[in-house]
Scaffold this motif. Structure first.
Motif, PDB file in Angstrom:
ATOM      1  N   PRO A   1       5.076  19.552  18.780  1.00 20.92           N
ATOM      2  CA  PRO A   1       4.878  19.238  17.357  1.00 20.92           C
ATOM      3  C   PRO A   1       4.009  17.998  17.175  1.00 20.92           C
ATOM      4  CG  PRO A   1       7.113  18.695  18.044  1.00 20.92           C
ATOM      5  CD  PRO A   1       6.450  19.316  19.219  1.00 20.92           C
ATOM      6  N   SER A   2       3.091  18.090  16.224  1.00 22.93           N
ATOM      7  CA  SER A   2       2.264  16.908  15.975  1.00 22.93           C
ATOM      8  C   SER A   2       2.962  16.065  14.908  1.00 22.93           C
ATOM      9  CB  SER A   2       0.880  17.328  15.531  1.00 22.93           C
ATOM     10  OG  SER A   2       0.992  18.298  14.549  1.00 22.93           O
ATOM     11  N   ASP A   3       2.495  14.820  14.749  1.00 24.03           N
ATOM     12  CA  ASP A   3       3.128  13.923  13.782  1.00 24.03           C
ATOM     13  C   ASP A   3       2.953  14.441  12.368  1.00 24.03           C
ATOM     14  OD1 ASP A   3       4.427  11.751  15.105  1.00 24.03           O
ATOM     15  OD2 ASP A   3       2.459  11.232  15.906  1.00 24.03           O
ATOM     16  N   ARG A   4       3.859  14.014  11.519  1.00 24.69           N
ATOM     17  CA  ARG A   4       3.840  14.449  10.123  1.00 24.69           C
ATOM     18  C   ARG A   4       3.712  13.230   9.205  1.00 24.69           C
ATOM     19  NH1 ARG A   4       8.884  16.212   9.286  1.00 24.69           N
ATOM     20  NH2 ARG A   4       9.630  15.671  11.341  1.00 24.69           N
ATOM     21  N   TYR A   5       2.996  13.427   8.099  1.00 20.02           N
ATOM     22  CA  TYR A   5       2.700  12.333   7.174  1.00 20.02           C
ATOM     23  C   TYR A   5       2.867  12.839   5.743  1.00 20.02           C
ATOM     24  CZ  TYR A   5       0.130  10.845  11.372  1.00 20.02           C
ATOM     25  OH  TYR A   5      -0.220  10.515  12.658  1.00 20.02           O
ATOM     26  N   TYR A   6       3.624  12.118   4.939  1.00 21.64           N
ATOM     27  CA  TYR A   6       3.852  12.539   3.555  1.00 21.64           C
ATOM     28  C   TYR A   6       3.663  11.377   2.590  1.00 21.64           C
ATOM     29  CZ  TYR A   6       6.417  16.163   6.072  1.00 21.64           C
ATOM     30  OH  TYR A   6       6.770  17.160   6.940  1.00 21.64           O
ATOM     31  N   MET A   7       3.319  11.727   1.341  1.00 19.15           N
ATOM     32  CA  MET A   7       3.442  10.738   0.269  1.00 19.15           C
ATOM     33  C   MET A   7       4.447  11.278  -0.732  1.00 19.15           C
ATOM     34  SD  MET A   7       0.388  10.880  -2.542  1.00 19.15           S
ATOM     35  CE  MET A   7      -1.011  10.429  -1.557  1.00 19.15           C
ATOM     36  N   MET A   8       5.175  10.346  -1.349  1.00 18.21           N
ATOM     37  CA  MET A   8       6.175  10.729  -2.347  1.00 18.21           C
ATOM     38  C   MET A   8       5.945   9.896  -3.595  1.00 18.21           C
ATOM     39  SD  MET A   8      10.294  10.115  -2.074  1.00 18.21           S
ATOM     40  CE  MET A   8      10.642  11.397  -0.889  1.00 18.21           C
ATOM     41  N   ASN A   9       6.219  10.485  -4.738  1.00 17.93           N
ATOM     42  CA  ASN A   9       6.230   9.718  -5.979  1.00 17.93           C
ATOM     43  C   ASN A   9       7.685   9.310  -6.213  1.00 17.93           C
ATOM     44  OD1 ASN A   9       5.915   8.589  -8.457  1.00 17.93           O
ATOM     45  ND2 ASN A   9       4.945  10.382  -9.417  1.00 17.93           N
ATOM     46  N   LYS A  10       8.004   8.106  -5.749  1.00 23.18           N
ATOM     47  CA  LYS A  10       9.416   7.685  -5.751  1.00 23.18           C
ATOM     48  C   LYS A  10       9.937   7.441  -7.164  1.00 23.18           C
ATOM     49  CE  LYS A  10      12.519   3.905  -4.453  1.00 23.18           C
ATOM     50  NZ  LYS A  10      13.010   3.716  -5.817  1.00 23.18           N
ATOM     51  N   PRO A  11      11.087   8.037  -7.482  1.00 21.46           N
ATOM     52  CA  PRO A  11      11.716   7.720  -8.760  1.00 21.46           C
ATOM     53  C   PRO A  11      12.513   6.416  -8.647  1.00 21.46           C
ATOM     54  CG  PRO A  11      12.731   9.665  -7.711  1.00 21.46           C
ATOM     55  CD  PRO A  11      11.840   9.027  -6.703  1.00 21.46           C
ATOM     56  N   ALA A  12      12.858   5.840  -9.783  1.00 16.23           N
ATOM     57  CA  ALA A  12      13.784   4.701  -9.767  1.00 16.23           C
ATOM     58  C   ALA A  12      15.165   5.244  -9.399  1.00 16.23           C
ATOM     59  CB  ALA A  12      13.819   4.052 -11.139  1.00 16.23           C
ATOM     60  N   ASP A  13      16.049   4.365  -9.045  1.00 13.26           N
ATOM     61  CA  ASP A  13      17.465   4.697  -8.778  1.00 13.26           C
ATOM     62  C   ASP A  13      17.745   5.298  -7.412  1.00 13.26           C
ATOM     63  OD1 ASP A  13      18.276   3.715 -11.196  1.00 13.26           O
ATOM     64  OD2 ASP A  13      18.021   5.635 -12.205  1.00 13.26           O
ATOM     65  N   LEU A  14      16.724   5.462  -6.564  1.00 14.49           N
ATOM     66  CA  LEU A  14      16.997   5.933  -5.200  1.00 14.49           C
ATOM     67  C   LEU A  14      16.646   4.818  -4.230  1.00 14.49           C
ATOM     68  CD1 LEU A  14      15.631   9.605  -5.094  1.00 14.49           C
ATOM     69  CD2 LEU A  14      17.876   8.790  -5.757  1.00 14.49           C
ATOM     70  N   VAL A  15      17.458   4.672  -3.175  1.00 19.91           N
ATOM     71  CA  VAL A  15      17.185   3.604  -2.208  1.00 19.91           C
ATOM     72  C   VAL A  15      16.315   4.131  -1.066  1.00 19.91           C
ATOM     73  CG1 VAL A  15      19.213   2.165  -2.683  1.00 19.91           C
ATOM     74  CG2 VAL A  15      19.390   4.003  -0.992  1.00 19.91           C
ATOM     75  N   CYS A  16      15.486   3.227  -0.553  1.00 22.40           N
ATOM     76  CA  CYS A  16      14.620   3.569   0.579  1.00 22.40           C
ATOM     77  C   CYS A  16      15.386   3.316   1.872  1.00 22.40           C
ATOM     78  CB  CYS A  16      13.352   2.728   0.549  1.00 22.40           C
ATOM     79  SG  CYS A  16      12.192   3.246  -0.700  1.00 22.40           S
ATOM     80  N   ALA A  17      16.112   4.314   2.311  1.00 24.34           N
ATOM     81  CA  ALA A  17      16.861   4.204   3.565  1.00 24.34           C
ATOM     82  C   ALA A  17      16.992   5.607   4.121  1.00 24.34           C
ATOM     83  CB  ALA A  17      18.239   3.620   3.304  1.00 24.34           C
TER      84      ALA A  17
END
Ligand code: URA
Length: 230
Positions: free
Chosen positions: A57-73
């Motif tokens: 498997p090759s590496d994977r890369y994503y972008m997200m449009n983060k909403p408020a109220d969710l933690v980055c963990a």
């Protein structure tokens, strides 16, 4: 690497099942049946399980449009994380690139590529991040000038690197910084006597948040976006 490791990593098999398949003569390396789980293979070898080629498997890369109220963990016992927005089969090996506060919205990158992540987050590389910042009070010319020169954050011993400030309205600026200290933007604005009401990340390096992505959506990065940040 060992053949059983290759199979389990590339195919999502347990090590035990990988070994069983090898024992049952179901695995070929470059067209030859291999019976030893510890047989050394390379990513470039052709590995077959039955009549299926198992790609590394090759590496994977994503972008997200983060909403408020969710933690980055990756996981959190009490709070909902940004990972819950991605289907579970994508979680393996995925890391968040430069965390945002719970109430911050906008561009969040995620990848399995550790070197790429380091290139973006390491202070040495001074990768730029652009934020749209809504403020409690009017931004004075003096405050803008201080931010562009660098300010001393509470609890730090060296001032911030010069930032770029575009005044959008009296109480809104577009701020570009080349560091990522804890709560950096909020602390920078506090240092010039203001207060952040809302914070939205628009860009990282040459990559901008895709305007087609609704809040909470994600997509794979294009090759060009990946290379821009390498
Ligand atoms: N600076 C902050 O203060 N918070 C963020 O989420 C990102 C940058």
């Amino acid at each position: 690497m060992r053949l059983d490791y290759y199979l389990s990593h590339a195919q999502g098999l347990s090590r035990k099942d990988a070994k069983i398949n090898i024992k049952k003569n179901k695995v070929q390396v470059n067209g030859v049946v291999v019976k030893k789980a510890n047989h050394q293979v390379l990513e470039s070898d052709q590995i077959m399980l039955g009549d299926i080629v198992i790609e590394w498997p090759s590496d994977r890369y994503y972008m997200m449009n983060k909403p408020a109220d969710l933690v980055c963990a990756n996981q959190d016992a009490e709070q909902t994380t940004v990972m819950t927005l991605l289907p579970e089969h994508l979680h393996k090996g995925l890391n968040i690139v430069g965390r945002l506060d719970k109430d911050t919205t906008g561009l969040l990158l995620l990848t399995t590529d550790g070197q790429w992540l380091h290139r973006i987050t390491s202070p040495k590389h001074e990768c730029s991040k652009t934020y749209l910042v809504h403020l409690d009070s009017v931004m004075s010319e003096q405050a803008v000038s201080e931010l562009t020169q660098g300010v001393m954050l509470n609890g730090e011993s060296v001032s911030t690197l010069p930032a770029t400030v575009e005044v959008v309205t009296e109480t809104c600026i577009r701020l570009t910084i080349k560091e990522g200290k804890y709560h950096q933007v909020k602390r920078m604005l506090a240092a010039v006597g203001n207060h952040v009401v809302s914070l939205h990340r628009e860009g990282i390096g040459g990559v901008e948040l895709d305007s087609e992505l609704a809040v909470g959506e994600f997509r794979e990065l294009t090759l060009e976006e990946i290379e821009t940040l390498r």
